[in-house]
Design a protein around this motif. Structure first.
Motif, PDB file in Angstrom:
ATOM      1  N   ILE A  41       0.823  -1.213   0.000  1.00  0.00           N
ATOM      2  CA  ILE A  41       0.000   0.000   0.000  1.00  0.00           C
ATOM      3  C   ILE A  41       0.853   1.258   0.000  1.00  0.00           C
ATOM      4  O   ILE A  41       0.604   2.200  -0.762  1.00  0.00           O
ATOM      5  N   VAL A  42       1.881   1.294   0.834  1.00  0.00           N
ATOM      6  CA  VAL A  42       2.717   2.497   0.917  1.00  0.00           C
ATOM      7  C   VAL A  42       3.448   2.740  -0.400  1.00  0.00           C
ATOM      8  O   VAL A  42       3.545   3.877  -0.869  1.00  0.00           O
ATOM      9  N   LYS A  43       3.959   1.684  -1.016  1.00  0.00           N
ATOM     10  CA  LYS A  43       4.639   1.862  -2.305  1.00  0.00           C
ATOM     11  C   LYS A  43       3.672   2.333  -3.380  1.00  0.00           C
ATOM     12  O   LYS A  43       4.028   3.149  -4.242  1.00  0.00           O
ATOM     13  N   THR A  44       2.440   1.840  -3.345  1.00  0.00           N
ATOM     14  CA  THR A  44       1.439   2.293  -4.309  1.00  0.00           C
ATOM     15  C   THR A  44       1.093   3.754  -4.093  1.00  0.00           C
ATOM     16  O   THR A  44       0.970   4.532  -5.051  1.00  0.00           O
ATOM     17  N   ASP A  49       1.452   9.369  -5.700  1.00  0.00           N
ATOM     18  CA  ASP A  49       1.796  10.723  -5.278  1.00  0.00           C
ATOM     19  C   ASP A  49       2.966  11.304  -6.060  1.00  0.00           C
ATOM     20  O   ASP A  49       3.288  12.480  -5.918  1.00  0.00           O
ATOM     21  N   GLY A  50       3.639  10.453  -6.851  1.00  0.00           N
ATOM     22  CA  GLY A  50       4.794  10.932  -7.601  1.00  0.00           C
ATOM     23  C   GLY A  50       6.037  11.048  -6.766  1.00  0.00           C
ATOM     24  O   GLY A  50       6.966  11.781  -7.124  1.00  0.00           O
ATOM     25  N   ARG A  51       6.062  10.301  -5.663  1.00  0.00           N
ATOM     26  CA  ARG A  51       7.239  10.353  -4.805  1.00  0.00           C
ATOM     27  C   ARG A  51       8.379   9.597  -5.488  1.00  0.00           C
ATOM     28  O   ARG A  51       8.280   8.412  -5.784  1.00  0.00           O
ATOM     29  N   GLY A  52       9.471  10.251  -5.733  1.00  0.00           N
ATOM     30  CA  GLY A  52      10.604   9.650  -6.422  1.00  0.00           C
ATOM     31  C   GLY A  52      11.755   9.368  -5.493  1.00  0.00           C
ATOM     32  O   GLY A  52      11.645   9.435  -4.268  1.00  0.00           O
ATOM     33  N   LEU A  53      12.882   9.067  -6.088  1.00  0.00           N
ATOM     34  CA  LEU A  53      14.076   8.748  -5.314  1.00  0.00           C
ATOM     35  C   LEU A  53      14.728   9.986  -4.722  1.00  0.00           C
ATOM     36  O   LEU A  53      15.633   9.875  -3.896  1.00  0.00           O
ATOM     37  N   GLY A  72      -4.193   0.954 -11.639  1.00  0.00           N
ATOM     38  CA  GLY A  72      -3.679  -0.144 -12.449  1.00  0.00           C
ATOM     39  C   GLY A  72      -2.293   0.144 -12.989  1.00  0.00           C
ATOM     40  O   GLY A  72      -1.420  -0.735 -12.999  1.00  0.00           O
ATOM     41  N   ALA A  73      -2.064   1.385 -13.435  1.00  0.00           N
ATOM     42  CA  ALA A  73      -0.752   1.758 -13.961  1.00  0.00           C
ATOM     43  C   ALA A  73       0.313   1.710 -12.872  1.00  0.00           C
ATOM     44  O   ALA A  73       1.454   1.288 -13.112  1.00  0.00           O
ATOM     45  N   ALA A  74      -0.049   2.129 -11.655  1.00  0.00           N
ATOM     46  CA  ALA A  74       0.908   2.091 -10.546  1.00  0.00           C
ATOM     47  C   ALA A  74       1.291   0.653 -10.218  1.00  0.00           C
ATOM     48  O   ALA A  74       2.472   0.346 -10.006  1.00  0.00           O
ATOM     49  N   GLY A  80       4.752  -5.249 -12.268  1.00  0.00           N
ATOM     50  CA  GLY A  80       4.370  -5.875 -13.517  1.00  0.00           C
ATOM     51  C   GLY A  80       5.298  -6.992 -13.953  1.00  0.00           C
ATOM     52  O   GLY A  80       4.872  -7.940 -14.618  1.00  0.00           O
ATOM     53  N   ASN A  81       6.569  -6.890 -13.569  1.00  0.00           N
ATOM     54  CA  ASN A  81       7.551  -7.909 -13.952  1.00  0.00           C
ATOM     55  C   ASN A  81       7.915  -8.837 -12.797  1.00  0.00           C
ATOM     56  O   ASN A  81       8.863  -9.618 -12.912  1.00  0.00           O
ATOM     57  N   ALA A  82       7.170  -8.749 -11.698  1.00  0.00           N
ATOM     58  CA  ALA A  82       7.465  -9.577 -10.528  1.00  0.00           C
ATOM     59  C   ALA A  82       6.909 -10.981 -10.723  1.00  0.00           C
ATOM     60  O   ALA A  82       6.172 -11.268 -11.671  1.00  0.00           O
TER      61      ALA A  82
END
Length: 336
Positions: A41-44, A49-53, A72-74, A80-82
């Motif tokens: 949830i937090v990563k989503t 939110d557009g939080r980057g590195l 869905g895009a998030a 998607g590759n997991a």
């Protein structure tokens, strides 16, 4: 004349993604479950939110401003590759969070149909033959503890953690059965009142091979873990009372120890190349399927809830497929 002050009504603050996520995670009692759900949830939320590195951003977005397609895009960007199981677990956690938000009366997006649950692939776990299993257990240098565990895994088709968690008092030697705390079992809790700490138990059954070995293993012990180590735990190691034999002081055999013992007995090219404990359960279910057990019987034996999960365990051998195909050959009907 005193002035009359009228309080202005202000709209409640908008529910943000981050506050909604924190509110949902606060409802989860289990620390392990909260941690697992929090990862998804937090990563989503960070992705939406557009939080980057490069660190923090401004305020979190309003929950009602996010669309299904963005969710869905998030998910696709993050996992998607997991592996299939990872994708399904992360997707389920986010879906449960958003459903909970809707139950609170908040306007919230949903996981779109495009981010559907993936079907787990067929298992690639090797199937060991009955002959190979019998020869392994018959070896003279193998201790009776390992013989009993391996035979019991094969005959019960139970999970290794379930059998390693058994105590002597859990065994019904005459009935060749025992009640185990199955995978995913949770304490029963009431909506009101005290918590029930008993777990839902399920029975596993064994046959003559295990029945001959169990009395040799437990001898005159009447309580404590069935499978124990050969040495007492060191003074600095803390163990729960249930995990220590009250008569001998020996500790319960751990999963890692049991796995290493099987690997050492079957390895051909060094450590890590031997059999895995799960292969004995897998082989037992496959052999039952080859012998003609129905899907319902296999589900009852394995205690799977869904047929698609059991399908991964059934890998018929080439011999079984040849025998099945022979039914279609010329003259097969006359020979039956």
């Amino acid at each position: 004349m005193a002035a009359k002050v009228t309080r202005l009504r202000t709209a409640p603050p908008a529910r943000t993604l981050r506050s909604a996520a924190e509110a949902f995670l606060d409802t989860i009692g289990s620390a392990n479950t909260r941690r697992a759900y929090g990862i998804a949830i937090v990563k989503t939320v960070d992705q939406l939110d557009g939080r980057g590195l490069d660190g923090l951003i401004g305020h979190s977005r309003a929950l009602d401003s996010v669309t299904d397609a963005e969710v869905g895009a998030a998910l696709e960007t993050l996992w998607g590759n997991a592996a299939v199981n990872t994708w399904n677990a992360r997707r389920a956690a986010v879906g449960k969070w958003l459903s909970w938000c809707a139950e609170q009366g908040w306007t919230a997006p949903k996981v779109p149909a495009s981010a559907a649950r993936s079907t787990p692939p067929d298992s690639d776990t090797p199937v060991r033959s009955r002959t190979a299993i019998d020869r392994l257990i018959a070896r003279r240098e193998i201790h009776v503890r390992e013989k009993t565990l391996w035979r019991m895994l094969y005959e019960t088709c139970a999970r290794a953690e379930e059998l390693l968690g058994l105590n002597v008092e859990d065994l019904d030697l005459a009935g060749r059965t025992a009640a185990v705390k199955s995978k995913g079992a949770k304490p029963r809790t009431r909506r009101r009142g005290a918590t029930h700490y008993e777990h839902v138990l399920e029975n596993v059954y064994w046959d003559a091979g295990t029945a001959r070995l169990l009395p040799r293993l437990i001898r005159d012990r009447t309580r404590g873990p069935v499978f124990v180590t050969h040495r007492r735990p060191g003074p600095g190691k803390y163990l729960a009372d249930r995990d220590v034999c009250p008569d001998t002081g020996l500790a319960r055999l751990s999963y890692d120890q049991a796995r290493d013992l099987l690997d050492a007995a079957t390895a051909v090219d060094g450590p890590g190349t031997g059999w895995d404990l799960h292969e004995l359960r897998h082989s037992g279910l496959t052999h039952l399927g080859e012998a003609g057990a129905s899907l319902l019987e296999l589900m009852a034996k394995s205690r799977h809830r869904k047929p698609e999960n059991l399908r991964r365990y059934f890998n018929p051998s080439p011999r079984a497929m040849r025998e099945l195909t022979s039914i279609l050959g010329p003259g097969a009907e006359r020979g039956r």
